[in-house]
Enzyme design. Structure first.
Site, short mmCIF file in Angstrom:
data_model
loop_
_atom_site.label_atom_id
_atom_site.label_comp_id
_atom_site.label_asym_id
_atom_site.label_seq_id
_atom_site.Cartn_x
_atom_site.Cartn_y
_atom_site.Cartn_z
N VAL A 1 -49.86 -23.10 17.92
CA VAL A 1 -49.66 -24.54 17.81
C VAL A 1 -48.17 -24.88 17.81
O VAL A 1 -47.71 -25.73 18.60
CB VAL A 1 -50.31 -25.10 16.52
CG1 VAL A 1 -49.92 -26.57 16.31
CG2 VAL A 1 -51.82 -24.99 16.59
N THR B 1 -54.00 -22.55 8.49
CA THR B 1 -54.71 -22.86 7.24
C THR B 1 -56.07 -22.16 7.29
O THR B 1 -57.08 -22.75 7.68
CB THR B 1 -54.91 -24.38 7.07
OG1 THR B 1 -55.32 -24.95 8.34
CG2 THR B 1 -53.63 -25.05 6.62
N ARG C 1 -41.31 -11.80 15.64
CA ARG C 1 -41.70 -12.89 16.53
C ARG C 1 -40.48 -13.67 17.01
O ARG C 1 -40.39 -14.06 18.18
CB ARG C 1 -42.69 -13.83 15.83
CG ARG C 1 -44.05 -13.20 15.56
CD ARG C 1 -44.94 -14.16 14.76
NE ARG C 1 -45.27 -15.34 15.53
CZ ARG C 1 -46.32 -15.45 16.35
NH1 ARG C 1 -47.14 -14.42 16.50
NH2 ARG C 1 -46.56 -16.55 17.01
N ARG D 1 -58.32 -13.82 15.87
CA ARG D 1 -58.53 -14.34 14.52
C ARG D 1 -59.96 -14.84 14.32
O ARG D 1 -60.48 -15.61 15.11
CB ARG D 1 -57.56 -15.48 14.24
CG ARG D 1 -56.16 -15.01 13.91
CD ARG D 1 -55.24 -16.17 13.66
NE ARG D 1 -55.05 -16.97 14.87
CZ ARG D 1 -54.38 -18.12 14.89
NH1 ARG D 1 -53.89 -18.62 13.78
NH2 ARG D 1 -54.23 -18.78 16.03
N CYS E 1 -60.43 -22.57 14.18
CA CYS E 1 -60.71 -24.00 14.01
C CYS E 1 -62.17 -24.26 13.65
O CYS E 1 -62.48 -24.58 12.51
CB CYS E 1 -60.35 -24.75 15.29
SG CYS E 1 -58.58 -24.83 15.62
N ASP F 1 -39.55 -19.49 11.94
CA ASP F 1 -40.71 -18.67 11.60
C ASP F 1 -40.23 -17.54 10.68
O ASP F 1 -39.12 -17.03 10.86
CB ASP F 1 -41.35 -18.08 12.86
CG ASP F 1 -42.76 -17.60 12.63
OD1 ASP F 1 -43.70 -18.27 13.11
OD2 ASP F 1 -42.95 -16.56 11.96
N THR G 1 -54.26 -28.13 9.89
CA THR G 1 -55.55 -28.74 9.56
C THR G 1 -55.87 -28.52 8.08
O THR G 1 -55.94 -27.39 7.61
CB THR G 1 -56.67 -28.14 10.42
OG1 THR G 1 -56.33 -28.30 11.79
CG2 THR G 1 -57.99 -28.83 10.14
#
Length: 429
Positions: free
Chosen positions: A20, A88, A43, A334, A263, A38, A123
């Site tokens: 995202v 989240t 990364r 994930r 999600c 980050d 979220t």
């Protein structure tokens, strides 16, 4: 604030550069000065080289961008407009894990200044931004929301693997802590969202809008999964039923399948958790979650029953699982429900090979305890095709016959090979 960003007198920061955060940061960096923050130094090093650790963006996406990648608080402190895009997740008991978003709030609390803006995209359940996150920022900074700094919420709508519905082409919901902040947040996002913005009346409304988007999809898929179980008992192919029903103009086209990812399989639990805190126990939403969370078990046992009926020595049986990611044409594993299928198969002492053209073997080992096979073997007693990766689309009956025994089962969860597999047992939802 808006004009200062446009003139590059001030900088915007994105905290959390996953699937995202990174696209958002790069999109803004084509218009204004951006700091990409980050906590993962590995990364950061990859992004400095123009490499997306999530394998969603190519090197060209980094070109022409005014962005500095960092994990330094001193650099982050230079920003005046902060966007939080950390994950989240839920824990093993399906309870919301707010650790990442709270840690991000602590980070902002250490660097925020008077007049700054902070916008959350992660979220969460309605009320989380104002009840859980902003108090952390206020406590660490000594500043007050609305009075000393402004806040808002703009839910992410990034869809991994989707090259059509991108950040700029999807209407962005925005909200603010007051009228002034709402207008500023809207203007900032309008810089990169060509489809425009929708101004929500409050932060809670924006939070709720996001969480019901995925809850609605979860429930519709749960209905399809339950129908597939019923139709399977009747000897009817669900995809054929859906094709027929889909000829009606107002029929909603959802399909059965494994519901994983970060999600749809997670967000509904945030809503039911908050509802429970308020004294209401969800019935419909949790019923949908129950069905979808148990589809992996249903698939595995369907395969096991076939093997028991056709293989004299069950412990010698071999199963090939094609696809380990949570959806097609992405590398994201994930909350992949494929892992649950593999786990259940191994509970019956079956020999399981897993292959995937996109997944990382070491990541799978770390997350789920199994890696990818070196290659596809022969004489499998069952093949489970879990996701429709592009390389799988053109496989045919001859291919499956070449890697399986005569009585093998081809379990095609996405209905890709319906009508094509003739020389082996075939099953799909």
């Amino acid at each position: 604030m808006f004009q200062e960003l446009i003139d590059k007198k001030e900088k915007l920061a994105v905290i959390g550069l996953g699937y995202v955060g990174l696209p958002i940061a790069l999109e803004f960096a084509r218009k204004i000065s951006v700091i990409g923050f980050d906590i993962n130094s590995k990364r950061i090093d990859m992004m400095k080289q123009g490499i997306d650790p999530s394998n969603e963006l190519d090197k060209k996406a980094f070109e022409g961008c005014d962005i500095e990648f960092t994990n330094s608080l001193d650099v982050l402190r230079e920003a005046r407009f902060f966007i939080v895009a950390v994950p989240t997740p839920v824990d093993e008991h399906n309870v919301p894990d707010l650790t990442p978003v709270k840690k991000a709030s602590e980070t902002i609390g250490k660097v925020i200044k008077k007049g700054d803006y902070v916008i959350f995209e992660s979220t969460v359940y309605p009320g989380c931004t104002e009840e859980d996150c902003l108090p952390i920022i206020e406590k660490l900074s000594g500043l007050k929301n609305r009075l000393d700094f402004k806040s808002g919420y703009s839910p992410e709508r990034i869809n991994p693997g989707d090259k059509k519905h991108t950040l700029s082409s999807i209407v962005k919901v925005v909200s603010g802590c007051d009228k002034e902040s709402l207008e500023t947040v809207a203007k900032v996002y309008e810089l990169v969202v060509k489809a425009g913005v929708h101004k929500a009346s409050s932060i809670k409304v924006a939070e709720a809008a996001k969480i019901i988007e995925n809850t609605q999809r979860d429930l519709n898929i749960a209905l399809m999964n339950e129908l597939s179980i019923i139709f399977d008992k009747m000897g009817i192919n669900t995809y054929e039923v859906l094709e027929a029903a889909g000829t009606k103009w107002n029929f909603l086209k959802f399909s059965p399948g494994l519901v994983g990812g970060h999600c749809i399989g997670v967000d509904p639990y945030y809503l039911t958790y908050k509802a429970s805190e308020l004294g209401y126990n969800s019935r419909v939403i949790l019923a949908g979650r129950y069905i979808n969370d148990n589809m992996s078990l249903y698939v595995a046992r369907k395969v096991v029953r076939h093997i028991i009926s056709n293989v004299s020595d069950v412990k010698s049986a071999r199963v090939l699982v094609m696809g380990a990611t949570f959806k097609e044409n992405v590398s994201d594993i994930r909350n992949s429900k494929v892992a649950d299928v593999v786990k259940e198969l191994k509970e019956f002492f079956l020999n399981v090979d897993v292959v995937d053209p996109h997944a990382d073997s070491e990541e799978l080992k770390h997350e789920y305890g199994f890696g990818l096979a070196d290659g596809i073997g022969k004489d499998y007693d069952a093949v489970i095709v879990t996701v429709c990766h592009e390389p799988y689309a053109d496989l045919d009956d001859a291919y499956f016959a070449s890697i399986t025994k005569p009585n093998a089962l081809i379990a095609d969860l996405k209905g890709i090979y319906r009508g094509k597999v003739k020389n082996r047992n075939y099953w799909s939802f």
